[in-house]
Design a protein around this motif. Structure first.
Motif, PDB file in Angstrom:
ATOM      1  N   ALA A  27      20.349  35.188 -21.480  1.00  0.00           N
ATOM      2  CA  ALA A  27      20.323  36.647 -21.468  1.00  0.00           C
ATOM      3  C   ALA A  27      20.509  37.181 -20.057  1.00  0.00           C
ATOM      4  O   ALA A  27      21.251  38.142 -19.832  1.00  0.00           O
ATOM      5  CB  ALA A  27      19.008  37.156 -22.046  1.00  0.00           C
ATOM      6  N   TRP A  28      19.865  36.556 -19.088  1.00  0.00           N
ATOM      7  CA  TRP A  28      20.013  37.001 -17.706  1.00  0.00           C
ATOM      8  C   TRP A  28      21.430  36.730 -17.197  1.00  0.00           C
ATOM      9  O   TRP A  28      22.000  37.525 -16.452  1.00  0.00           O
ATOM     10  CB  TRP A  28      18.964  36.317 -16.824  1.00  0.00           C
ATOM     11  N   LEU A  29      21.990  35.592 -17.621  1.00  0.00           N
ATOM     12  CA  LEU A  29      23.379  35.295 -17.273  1.00  0.00           C
ATOM     13  C   LEU A  29      24.318  36.322 -17.895  1.00  0.00           C
ATOM     14  O   LEU A  29      25.270  36.784 -17.256  1.00  0.00           O
ATOM     15  CB  LEU A  29      23.745  33.885 -17.754  1.00  0.00           C
ATOM     16  N   ALA A  30      24.049  36.702 -19.153  1.00  0.00           N
ATOM     17  CA  ALA A  30      24.881  37.694 -19.834  1.00  0.00           C
ATOM     18  C   ALA A  30      24.835  39.034 -19.107  1.00  0.00           C
ATOM     19  O   ALA A  30      25.865  39.697 -18.927  1.00  0.00           O
ATOM     20  CB  ALA A  30      24.424  37.858 -21.281  1.00  0.00           C
ATOM     21  N   LEU A  31      23.650  39.451 -18.695  1.00  0.00           N
ATOM     22  CA  LEU A  31      23.531  40.718 -17.976  1.00  0.00           C
ATOM     23  C   LEU A  31      24.352  40.697 -16.692  1.00  0.00           C
ATOM     24  O   LEU A  31      25.021  41.681 -16.352  1.00  0.00           O
ATOM     25  CB  LEU A  31      22.059  41.003 -17.661  1.00  0.00           C
ATOM     26  N   SER A  63      17.298  44.680 -26.061  1.00  0.00           N
ATOM     27  CA  SER A  63      16.775  43.534 -26.794  1.00  0.00           C
ATOM     28  C   SER A  63      15.668  42.836 -26.017  1.00  0.00           C
ATOM     29  O   SER A  63      14.637  42.447 -26.581  1.00  0.00           O
ATOM     30  CB  SER A  63      17.906  42.537 -27.090  1.00  0.00           C
ATOM     31  N   LEU A  64      15.870  42.665 -24.712  1.00  0.00           N
ATOM     32  CA  LEU A  64      14.868  42.005 -23.881  1.00  0.00           C
ATOM     33  C   LEU A  64      13.616  42.860 -23.740  1.00  0.00           C
ATOM     34  O   LEU A  64      12.494  42.338 -23.741  1.00  0.00           O
ATOM     35  CB  LEU A  64      15.459  41.696 -22.508  1.00  0.00           C
ATOM     36  N   GLY A  65      13.790  44.174 -23.642  1.00  0.00           N
ATOM     37  CA  GLY A  65      12.636  45.061 -23.531  1.00  0.00           C
ATOM     38  C   GLY A  65      11.871  45.161 -24.832  1.00  0.00           C
ATOM     39  O   GLY A  65      10.635  45.194 -24.840  1.00  0.00           O
ATOM     40  N   ARG A  66      12.574  45.193 -25.950  1.00  0.00           N
ATOM     41  CA  ARG A  66      11.934  45.288 -27.253  1.00  0.00           C
ATOM     42  C   ARG A  66      11.024  44.102 -27.509  1.00  0.00           C
ATOM     43  O   ARG A  66       9.964  44.229 -28.137  1.00  0.00           O
ATOM     44  CB  ARG A  66      13.009  45.375 -28.348  1.00  0.00           C
ATOM     45  N   GLU A  67      11.428  42.935 -26.993  1.00  0.00           N
ATOM     46  CA  GLU A  67      10.645  41.732 -27.222  1.00  0.00           C
ATOM     47  C   GLU A  67       9.625  41.472 -26.117  1.00  0.00           C
ATOM     48  O   GLU A  67       8.875  40.496 -26.183  1.00  0.00           O
ATOM     49  CB  GLU A  67      11.581  40.534 -27.375  1.00  0.00           C
ATOM     50  N   GLY A  68       9.616  42.331 -25.063  1.00  0.00           N
ATOM     51  CA  GLY A  68       8.635  42.168 -24.009  1.00  0.00           C
ATOM     52  C   GLY A  68       9.047  41.200 -22.921  1.00  0.00           C
ATOM     53  O   GLY A  68       8.278  40.927 -21.995  1.00  0.00           O
ATOM     54  N   VAL A  69      10.270  40.658 -22.988  1.00  0.00           N
ATOM     55  CA  VAL A  69      10.754  39.767 -21.931  1.00  0.00           C
ATOM     56  C   VAL A  69      11.002  40.572 -20.659  1.00  0.00           C
ATOM     57  O   VAL A  69      10.731  40.109 -19.548  1.00  0.00           O
ATOM     58  CB  VAL A  69      12.033  39.043 -22.382  1.00  0.00           C
ATOM     59  N   LEU A  70      11.538  41.773 -20.819  1.00  0.00           N
ATOM     60  CA  LEU A  70      11.577  42.771 -19.762  1.00  0.00           C
ATOM     61  C   LEU A  70      10.511  43.824 -20.093  1.00  0.00           C
ATOM     62  O   LEU A  70       9.981  43.830 -21.210  1.00  0.00           O
ATOM     63  CB  LEU A  70      12.976  43.418 -19.685  1.00  0.00           C
ATOM     64  N   PRO A  71      10.176  44.720 -19.172  1.00  0.00           N
ATOM     65  CA  PRO A  71       9.191  45.759 -19.491  1.00  0.00           C
ATOM     66  C   PRO A  71       9.533  46.475 -20.795  1.00  0.00           C
ATOM     67  O   PRO A  71      10.696  46.780 -21.077  1.00  0.00           O
ATOM     68  CB  PRO A  71       9.301  46.695 -18.286  1.00  0.00           C
ATOM     69  N   SER A 129       1.450  32.522 -19.971  1.00  0.00           N
ATOM     70  CA  SER A 129       0.657  33.716 -19.676  1.00  0.00           C
ATOM     71  C   SER A 129       0.659  34.750 -20.800  1.00  0.00           C
ATOM     72  O   SER A 129      -0.317  35.490 -20.965  1.00  0.00           O
ATOM     73  CB  SER A 129       1.171  34.380 -18.394  1.00  0.00           C
ATOM     74  N   ARG A 130       1.750  34.820 -21.586  1.00  0.00           N
ATOM     75  CA  ARG A 130       1.844  35.810 -22.655  1.00  0.00           C
ATOM     76  C   ARG A 130       2.456  35.142 -23.889  1.00  0.00           C
ATOM     77  O   ARG A 130       3.611  35.410 -24.240  1.00  0.00           O
ATOM     78  CB  ARG A 130       2.689  37.005 -22.204  1.00  0.00           C
ATOM     79  N   PRO A 131       1.729  34.256 -24.520  1.00  0.00           N
ATOM     80  CA  PRO A 131       2.288  33.497 -25.653  1.00  0.00           C
ATOM     81  C   PRO A 131       2.760  34.372 -26.804  1.00  0.00           C
ATOM     82  O   PRO A 131       3.664  33.986 -27.546  1.00  0.00           O
ATOM     83  CB  PRO A 131       1.133  32.586 -26.075  1.00  0.00           C
ATOM     84  N   ASP A 132       2.140  35.554 -26.983  1.00  0.00           N
ATOM     85  CA  ASP A 132       2.588  36.441 -28.057  1.00  0.00           C
ATOM     86  C   ASP A 132       4.009  36.921 -27.806  1.00  0.00           C
ATOM     87  O   ASP A 132       4.833  36.981 -28.721  1.00  0.00           O
ATOM     88  CB  ASP A 132       1.627  37.627 -28.200  1.00  0.00           C
ATOM     89  N   VAL A 133       4.302  37.257 -26.556  1.00  0.00           N
ATOM     90  CA  VAL A 133       5.664  37.663 -26.200  1.00  0.00           C
ATOM     91  C   VAL A 133       6.616  36.482 -26.336  1.00  0.00           C
ATOM     92  O   VAL A 133       7.725  36.609 -26.879  1.00  0.00           O
ATOM     93  CB  VAL A 133       5.706  38.230 -24.760  1.00  0.00           C
ATOM     94  N   TYR A 134       6.200  35.331 -25.851  1.00  0.00           N
ATOM     95  CA  TYR A 134       7.054  34.140 -25.903  1.00  0.00           C
ATOM     96  C   TYR A 134       7.454  33.797 -27.329  1.00  0.00           C
ATOM     97  O   TYR A 134       8.616  33.472 -27.600  1.00  0.00           O
ATOM     98  CB  TYR A 134       6.332  32.958 -25.255  1.00  0.00           C
ATOM     99  N   GLN A 135       6.508  33.881 -28.259  1.00  0.00           N
ATOM    100  CA  GLN A 135       6.796  33.538 -29.643  1.00  0.00           C
ATOM    101  C   GLN A 135       7.786  34.504 -30.289  1.00  0.00           C
ATOM    102  O   GLN A 135       8.445  34.161 -31.270  1.00  0.00           O
ATOM    103  CB  GLN A 135       5.501  33.502 -30.461  1.00  0.00           C
ATOM    104  N   GLY A 136       7.900  35.709 -29.736  1.00  0.00           N
ATOM    105  CA  GLY A 136       8.816  36.691 -30.314  1.00  0.00           C
ATOM    106  C   GLY A 136      10.209  36.667 -29.731  1.00  0.00           C
ATOM    107  O   GLY A 136      11.088  37.411 -30.162  1.00  0.00           O
ATOM    108  N   ILE A 137      10.464  35.786 -28.747  1.00  0.00           N
ATOM    109  CA  ILE A 137      11.772  35.733 -28.089  1.00  0.00           C
ATOM    110  C   ILE A 137      12.867  35.374 -29.100  1.00  0.00           C
ATOM    111  O   ILE A 137      12.760  34.391 -29.831  1.00  0.00           O
ATOM    112  CB  ILE A 137      11.759  34.709 -26.936  1.00  0.00           C
ATOM    113  N   GLY A 138      13.895  36.191 -29.149  1.00  0.00           N
ATOM    114  CA  GLY A 138      15.037  35.946 -30.013  1.00  0.00           C
ATOM    115  C   GLY A 138      14.894  36.444 -31.430  1.00  0.00           C
ATOM    116  O   GLY A 138      15.815  36.291 -32.235  1.00  0.00           O
ATOM    117  N   LEU A 139      13.747  37.064 -31.757  1.00  0.00           N
ATOM    118  CA  LEU A 139      13.521  37.525 -33.129  1.00  0.00           C
ATOM    119  C   LEU A 139      13.968  38.959 -33.360  1.00  0.00           C
ATOM    120  O   LEU A 139      13.923  39.446 -34.481  1.00  0.00           O
ATOM    121  CB  LEU A 139      12.040  37.378 -33.507  1.00  0.00           C
ATOM    122  N   GLY A 140      14.345  39.667 -32.306  1.00  0.00           N
ATOM    123  CA  GLY A 140      14.885  41.008 -32.458  1.00  0.00           C
ATOM    124  C   GLY A 140      13.898  41.998 -33.035  1.00  0.00           C
ATOM    125  O   GLY A 140      12.746  42.075 -32.615  1.00  0.00           O
ATOM    126  N   ALA A 141      14.337  42.760 -34.047  1.00  0.00           N
ATOM    127  CA  ALA A 141      13.513  43.818 -34.626  1.00  0.00           C
ATOM    128  C   ALA A 141      12.217  43.275 -35.207  1.00  0.00           C
ATOM    129  O   ALA A 141      11.205  43.969 -35.248  1.00  0.00           O
ATOM    130  CB  ALA A 141      14.297  44.552 -35.713  1.00  0.00           C
TER     131      ALA A 141
END
Length: 503
Positions: free
Chosen positions: A104-108, A321-329, A469-481
């Motif tokens: 995702a960071w490479l894509a940006l 997408s990254l913000g919605r999942e908490g990967v970015l703010p 540090s934030r396993p809840d956010v990590y588990q949601g990576i790539g799941l979108g909505a």
């Protein structure tokens, strides 16, 4: 009373607009990012001048075949995963969450290279035209800032509004490319050339540079999946739009490049160096007259604007997408109520574009070669790497979730596409000096790959930080909505069912 209204309001603010785009609208977005007139009149002549390579038509066709094979598994995966951050989501669920964030960071970075390159191309090309047309001596960066403002405003509007603007500009520029190409054929200097379609150029010296140039013409075809959340009936819309776009791009670019090179004569490389983007218009001027050439120049500029708008939409949706999942703010994962536009992601991209334009203006760097061509070429390499990793991810995903797809869609095409893409990526990286027209070992030859590597590794490391540090956010990576509907780990239980193989 207030508690019952909170969930709908929250869901609205983290959702893109639904059922807004049909096949035609998605094709317009894809083709606008591919920017037909920008590629044919801008990238191809500049590439001829910088690399000296003429086998561009066969490179377009070869790239189309490889991407069509890749698209078999890519759109099959889209039937199972609808996410505005397509590469990011697919790699997360196909290979692993850390690699997904790195991608995702490479894509940006890669898409921002294209977006910002368009500003430089517009300013550099429009400045002399405005002086010729209106007698106005305007600095390139002033014109770039005007386009930046237009793009920034449209970026926070309804995606359907953007689609209508792009449709109008795209139809006009496709018609012009076709008309000018046929004018080349009927010009007195036309001599059918085999150089643009020489198969040997795909395996000879500089073949990687040709393929890297060709991929810049297709960048945007993957946008069909980026808009899957906003499409009507995405299971049908996404595949159709993807294959139509690949076919149109290959035929249009291959034919137009062949016609222009054939009409330009044996000294086409020298002419490209002297005339730059004007080469495309000059070779057809005898048949069409000055009025048509002026119209062509005007549409060339609008083609660049269309590319800016289209890439801006891609970038803002990846950020969303990254913000919605908490990967970015989380603030980046909010949309405008009513329009569904990813406002904060759009504003962030506009801020970055402004900084780069100002930096180039202050430093006095060349906006045509160092911003437009180098930026677009670097972005092309980045997207080629992303497509290659995504192809591997498709194999990984269907190895765990084979349901609903036949062997060709989940194994055959993805494996074949991955092999071909790995070869192309190797050739592009080893021919980067030829692509940039610089000496081997000079700045661009190592800065570009290093930048992509550093950004990707930083994304991977950030994902690992989130895992601890934030396993809840990590588990949601790539799941979108699905990851946006709950702020707690408990909300992911259903979404994660059957997805435990991805770490």
């Amino acid at each position: 009373m207030s508690t019952t209204q909170t969930p709908p309001q929250s869901q609205l603010s983290t959702a893109l607009a639904r059922d807004r785009l049909g096949v035609a609208a998605v094709v317009f977005f894809v083709m606008s990012a591919a920017a037909p007139l920008t590629v044919v009149a801008g990238v191809v002549p500049t590439g001829l001048a910088v690399t000296g390579l003429t086998g561009i038509s066969i490179a377009f066709i070869a790239m189309a075949i490889v991407l069509a094979i890749f698209a078999v598994g890519y759109v099959a995966m889209a039937r199972h995963i609808a996410n505005a951050g397509a590469f990011y989501a697919y790699i997360s669920q196909g290979i692993g969450r850390p690699f997904g964030v790195g991608a995702a960071w490479l894509a940006l970075l890669a898409y921002n290279c294209f977006q910002i390159a368009a500003y430089g191309g517009f300013g550099a090309i429009a400045s002399p035209l405005f002086k010729d047309w209106f007698g106005l001596d305007i600095q390139w960066w002033v014109l770039a800032l005007i386009c930046w403002a237009i793009t920034a405003v449209l970026g926070v509007r309804d995606v359907a509004v953007n689609g209508k603007v792009l449709a109008t500009l795209l139809v006009a520029e496709i018609i012009l490319v076709v008309v000018f190409s046929f004018a080349d054929i009927f010009s007195p200097n036309f001599n059918p050339s085999t150089a643009p379609v020489d198969l040997g150029s795909l395996v000879g010296t500089g073949s990687g540079a040709l393929l890297a140039m060709a991929i810049t013409g297709f960048v945007g075809f993957e946008q069909s999946v980026v808009f899957s959340e906003e499409s009507r009936d995405p299971r049908r819309t996404v595949p159709r739009a993807t294959y139509i776009a690949i076919a149109l791009i290959a035929v249009l670019y291959g034919f137009a490049s062949w016609a222009m090179i054939s009409a330009a004569g044996d000294d086409v490389v020298t002419r490209a160096g002297n005339e730059g983007p004007d080469l495309f218009f000059n070779v057809a001027s005898d048949q069409l007259g000055s009025a048509a050439v002026h119209l062509g120049h005007a549409l060339f500029l609008t083609s660049l604007i269309a590319a800016m708008i289209s890439f801006h939409n891609i970038i803002s949706r990846y950020t969303f997408s990254l913000g919605r999942e908490g990967v970015l703010p989380r603030t980046f994962g909010r949309t405008v109520p009513g329009t569904g536009a990813p406002k904060n992601g759009s504003l962030a991209q506009s801020a970055l574009g402004l900084i780069v334009i100002v930096l180039y203006a202050v430093m006095g760097w060349d906006p045509l070669v160092q911003m437009f061509f180098w930026g677009g070429s670097a972005g092309g390499i980045g997207v080629l790497l992303l497509i290659t990793v995504t192809s591997i991810a498709v194999i990984g995903y269907f190895a765990r979730h084979p349901e609903g797809e036949d062997v060709w869609h989940r194994i055959g095409a993805p494996v074949l596409g991955t092999i071909l893409l790995l070869v192309m990526s190797y050739l592009a990286l080893t021919n980067i000096a030829t692509l940039f027209g610089v000496e081997p070992g000079s700045g661009p030859t190592w800065v570009v790959p290093l930048a992509f590597a550093v950004v990707s590794v930083a994304g991977i490391l950030w994902a690992l930080v989130l895992r601890s540090s934030r396993p809840d956010v990590y588990q949601g990576i790539g799941l979108g909505a699905r990851s946006a509907t709950s702020g707690t780990t408990g909300g992911f239980s259903a979404a994660l069912a059957g997805d435990q193989g991805v770490k």
